[in-house]
Design a protein around this motif. Structure first.
Motif, mmCIF file in Angstrom:
data_model
loop_
_atom_site.group_PDB
_atom_site.id
_atom_site.type_symbol
_atom_site.label_atom_id
_atom_site.label_comp_id
_atom_site.label_asym_id
_atom_site.label_seq_id
_atom_site.Cartn_x
_atom_site.Cartn_y
_atom_site.Cartn_z
ATOM 1 N N LEU A 334 36.754 29.928 42.617
ATOM 2 C CA LEU A 334 37.292 31.013 42.488
ATOM 3 C C LEU A 334 36.955 32.004 42.267
ATOM 4 O O LEU A 334 37.709 33.433 42.624
ATOM 5 C CB LEU A 334 38.171 30.758 41.285
ATOM 6 C CG LEU A 334 38.714 29.299 41.242
ATOM 7 C CD1 LEU A 334 39.314 28.864 39.580
ATOM 8 C CD2 LEU A 334 40.426 29.273 41.363
ATOM 9 N N ALA A 335 35.697 32.559 41.570
ATOM 10 C CA ALA A 335 34.660 33.916 41.719
ATOM 11 C C ALA A 335 34.468 34.117 42.792
ATOM 12 O O ALA A 335 34.859 35.895 43.044
ATOM 13 C CB ALA A 335 34.208 33.516 40.183
ATOM 14 N N ASN A 336 33.559 33.448 43.525
ATOM 15 C CA ASN A 336 33.600 33.873 44.631
ATOM 16 C C ASN A 336 33.979 34.089 46.064
ATOM 17 O O ASN A 336 33.898 35.087 46.957
ATOM 18 C CB ASN A 336 32.267 32.927 44.872
ATOM 19 C CG ASN A 336 30.906 33.247 44.034
ATOM 20 O OD1 ASN A 336 30.967 34.799 43.451
ATOM 21 N ND2 ASN A 336 29.913 32.528 43.950
ATOM 22 N N ALA A 337 35.203 33.044 46.022
ATOM 23 C CA ALA A 337 35.514 32.934 47.376
ATOM 24 C C ALA A 337 36.939 33.034 47.285
ATOM 25 O O ALA A 337 37.916 34.018 47.391
ATOM 26 C CB ALA A 337 35.332 31.892 47.878
ATOM 27 N N ILE A 338 38.204 32.677 46.333
ATOM 28 C CA ILE A 338 39.290 32.486 45.639
ATOM 29 C C ILE A 338 39.679 33.302 45.334
ATOM 30 O O ILE A 338 41.422 33.897 45.898
ATOM 31 C CB ILE A 338 39.673 30.943 45.390
ATOM 32 C CG1 ILE A 338 39.497 29.981 45.767
ATOM 33 C CG2 ILE A 338 41.109 31.044 45.647
ATOM 34 C CD1 ILE A 338 39.628 28.460 45.711
ATOM 35 N N TYR A 339 39.112 33.977 44.305
ATOM 36 C CA TYR A 339 39.936 35.365 43.993
ATOM 37 C C TYR A 339 38.393 36.353 43.245
ATOM 38 O O TYR A 339 38.086 36.594 42.698
ATOM 39 C CB TYR A 339 40.028 35.026 42.492
ATOM 40 C CG TYR A 339 41.445 34.316 42.177
ATOM 41 C CD1 TYR A 339 42.447 34.977 42.560
ATOM 42 C CD2 TYR A 339 41.184 33.207 41.993
ATOM 43 C CE1 TYR A 339 43.554 34.102 42.651
ATOM 44 C CE2 TYR A 339 42.791 32.484 42.118
ATOM 45 C CZ TYR A 339 43.569 33.354 42.513
ATOM 46 O OH TYR A 339 45.223 32.112 42.451
ATOM 47 N N PRO A 340 37.461 36.904 44.654
ATOM 48 C CA PRO A 340 36.739 37.661 44.746
ATOM 49 C C PRO A 340 36.804 38.942 44.109
ATOM 50 O O PRO A 340 35.571 39.784 43.977
ATOM 51 C CB PRO A 340 36.044 37.576 46.587
ATOM 52 C CG PRO A 340 37.702 37.482 46.708
ATOM 53 C CD PRO A 340 38.466 36.503 45.837
ATOM 54 N N ASN A 341 37.548 39.351 44.587
ATOM 55 C CA ASN A 341 38.411 41.028 43.718
ATOM 56 C C ASN A 341 38.596 41.070 42.851
ATOM 57 O O ASN A 341 39.290 42.302 42.033
ATOM 58 C CB ASN A 341 38.842 41.820 44.912
ATOM 59 C CG ASN A 341 37.887 41.883 46.383
ATOM 60 O OD1 ASN A 341 36.526 42.263 45.829
ATOM 61 N ND2 ASN A 341 38.568 41.299 47.232
ATOM 62 N N GLU A 342 38.990 39.832 41.811
ATOM 63 C CA GLU A 342 39.768 39.906 40.895
ATOM 64 C C GLU A 342 39.285 39.330 39.417
ATOM 65 O O GLU A 342 37.698 39.138 39.427
ATOM 66 C CB GLU A 342 40.527 38.822 40.596
ATOM 67 C CG GLU A 342 41.972 39.102 41.734
ATOM 68 C CD GLU A 342 42.257 40.802 41.344
ATOM 69 O OE1 GLU A 342 42.902 40.602 40.182
ATOM 70 O OE2 GLU A 342 43.460 40.458 42.523
ATOM 71 N N LYS A 343 39.250 40.189 38.301
ATOM 72 C CA LYS A 343 38.492 39.576 37.039
ATOM 73 C C LYS A 343 39.372 38.208 36.193
ATOM 74 O O LYS A 343 40.546 38.615 36.598
ATOM 75 C CB LYS A 343 39.112 40.467 36.026
ATOM 76 C CG LYS A 343 37.998 42.384 37.099
ATOM 77 C CD LYS A 343 38.776 43.223 35.869
ATOM 78 C CE LYS A 343 37.488 43.160 34.324
ATOM 79 N NZ LYS A 343 37.572 44.477 33.911
ATOM 80 N N LEU A 344 38.224 37.372 36.307
ATOM 81 C CA LEU A 344 39.183 35.802 35.401
ATOM 82 C C LEU A 344 38.986 35.888 34.186
ATOM 83 O O LEU A 344 38.024 36.825 32.939
ATOM 84 C CB LEU A 344 38.612 35.344 36.172
ATOM 85 C CG LEU A 344 39.046 34.654 38.044
ATOM 86 C CD1 LEU A 344 37.773 35.399 38.941
ATOM 87 C CD2 LEU A 344 38.228 33.372 37.846
ATOM 88 N N ILE A 345 39.861 34.705 33.701
ATOM 89 C CA ILE A 345 39.869 34.837 32.528
ATOM 90 C C ILE A 345 39.746 33.225 32.103
ATOM 91 O O ILE A 345 40.845 32.483 32.658
ATOM 92 C CB ILE A 345 41.468 35.203 31.135
ATOM 93 C CG1 ILE A 345 41.364 36.668 31.549
ATOM 94 C CG2 ILE A 345 41.074 34.447 29.736
ATOM 95 C CD1 ILE A 345 42.592 37.051 30.812
ATOM 96 N N GLY A 346 38.670 33.144 31.397
ATOM 97 C CA GLY A 346 39.018 31.114 31.107
ATOM 98 C C GLY A 346 39.258 30.457 30.332
ATOM 99 O O GLY A 346 39.168 31.331 28.641
#
Length: 349
Positions: A334-346
């Protein structure tokens, strides 16, 4: 080059409980959630003062050790509301801690405590509005939550919540979060929901739905292989369901699944590679996007972890290890390929 993923825990939410979202023995569980209250949350009332936060003296409490009290005072910050969403001043101490951090893991102290959910919902609003975090990744099925993003975009927050997450979080407090995400869709900074679990979750996990979806992507290239993919998905679904009902590690259904794991794993890895190799053909008519292909390929890549988790459900340590490894791989993708330019919350785990 793979980007570095930096993790930071939110101190007021404890580290997540390993294995949450599944059965007590580590087996996957799919709960059909009951209806939740549609009563809107109470209006915000501002941040509480020190006097309003003060609690009564507990005469049965132990003696205060000065050095510990001093350390505590110097290393904590006061949260003045669980629901206030107009004034995040009491959370501003996090601004520096989260500078240049892409990922915030909220953890999980309990599955269903109202106040924990309220705190996390407020934290998410702060993270979105003040620090630009736009993707919420739930400890729920990757496929299910990705599909339910479409329900969010259609204005069906209630349906998205029921279709995406495990029933343990199906509550009025979490519904407020889904409605908040829905409200951001027409803004300049819309939020998205996704998932990182390898287990089936929500009512979207009803038999055949994921099977039909993945097969429909493959069908754009090869109708005959789409039939094979459908059979593979159906086989996994049936084996996991049967093994999930087993009463011991020597049950025939457990043995059958364990024997099938190597073949299942190989076939799913072949499927993941096929989807990525045929992205151009799959997306040619505009029905599916590159995003769809990346998600489907990752679902395929980590499907074997569900099989392994269930096959080892009577060995809790091993079962949890399989699930954790699959979830970690999903989050990394998710972090590296699907949403590479977004900041994520788990959310959770």
């Amino acid at each position: 080059m793979r980007q570095r993923i930096t993790l930071i825990g939110i101190s007021i939410i404890a580290i997540g409980i390993t294995g949450c979202g599944g059965g007590s023995d580590g087996s996957p569980s799919v709960a059909i959630p009951p209806p939740v209250s549609e009563t809107p949350p109470p209006p915000t009332s501002g941040l509480l003062t020190n006097e309003q936060l003060r609690t009564a003296v507990d005469n049965s409490a132990g003696l205060v050790i000065e050095v510990e009290a001093t350390w505590f005072a110097e290393n904590t910050s006061i949260i003045r509301s669980l629901t206030e969403d107009e004034d995040f001043g009491d959370l501003s101490f996090l601004d520096g801690d989260l500078a240049n951090k892409r990922i915030v893991m909220l953890g999980e102290s309990s599955h269903g405590v109202k106040q924990y959910s309220q705190a996390k919902v407020r934290l998410i609003k702060y993270l979105h509005e003040r620090l630009g975090y736009n993707v919420i990744a739930f400890e729920s099925g990757l496929y299910e939550c990705e599909i339910e993003q479409r329900s969010i975009e259609r204005g069906d927050a209630r349906g998205a919540m029921a279709g995406c997450i495990f029933g343990v979080w199906d509550s009025a407090e979490v519904l407020e979060l889904f409605r908040y995400v829905e409200a951001t869709q027409d803004t300049s900074a819309p939020m998205r929901i996704t998932g990182f679990d390898v287990q089936y979750s929500g009512i979207r996990a009803r038999p055949g739905r994921r099977t039909a979806y993945i097969a429909s992507l493959v069908e754009k290239v090869s109708p005959s292989y789409a039939v094979e993919v459908s059979n593979l998905e159906t086989l996994l679904e049936d084996l996991v369901a049967n093994a999930g009902q087993a009463d011991s590690a020597t049950s025939p259904s457990i043995r059958e699944l364990r024997q099938a794991v190597p073949t299942i794993a190989n076939n799913y890895l072949v499927l993941a590679d096929y989807l990525l190799a045929n992205e151009t053909a799959i997306t040619a008519d505009g029905t599916f996007s590159r995003h769809d292909v990346l998600v489907a390929a990752q679902v395929a890549r980590t499907a074997p972890f569900l099989a392994q988790q269930t096959a080892d459900r009577f060995d809790l340590e091993q079962s949890i290890r399989h699930r954790d490894e699959g979830m970690a791989l999903n989050f990394i993708e998710l972090a590296n390929a699907i949403y590479p330019n977004e900041k994520l919350i788990g959310w959770a785990h």
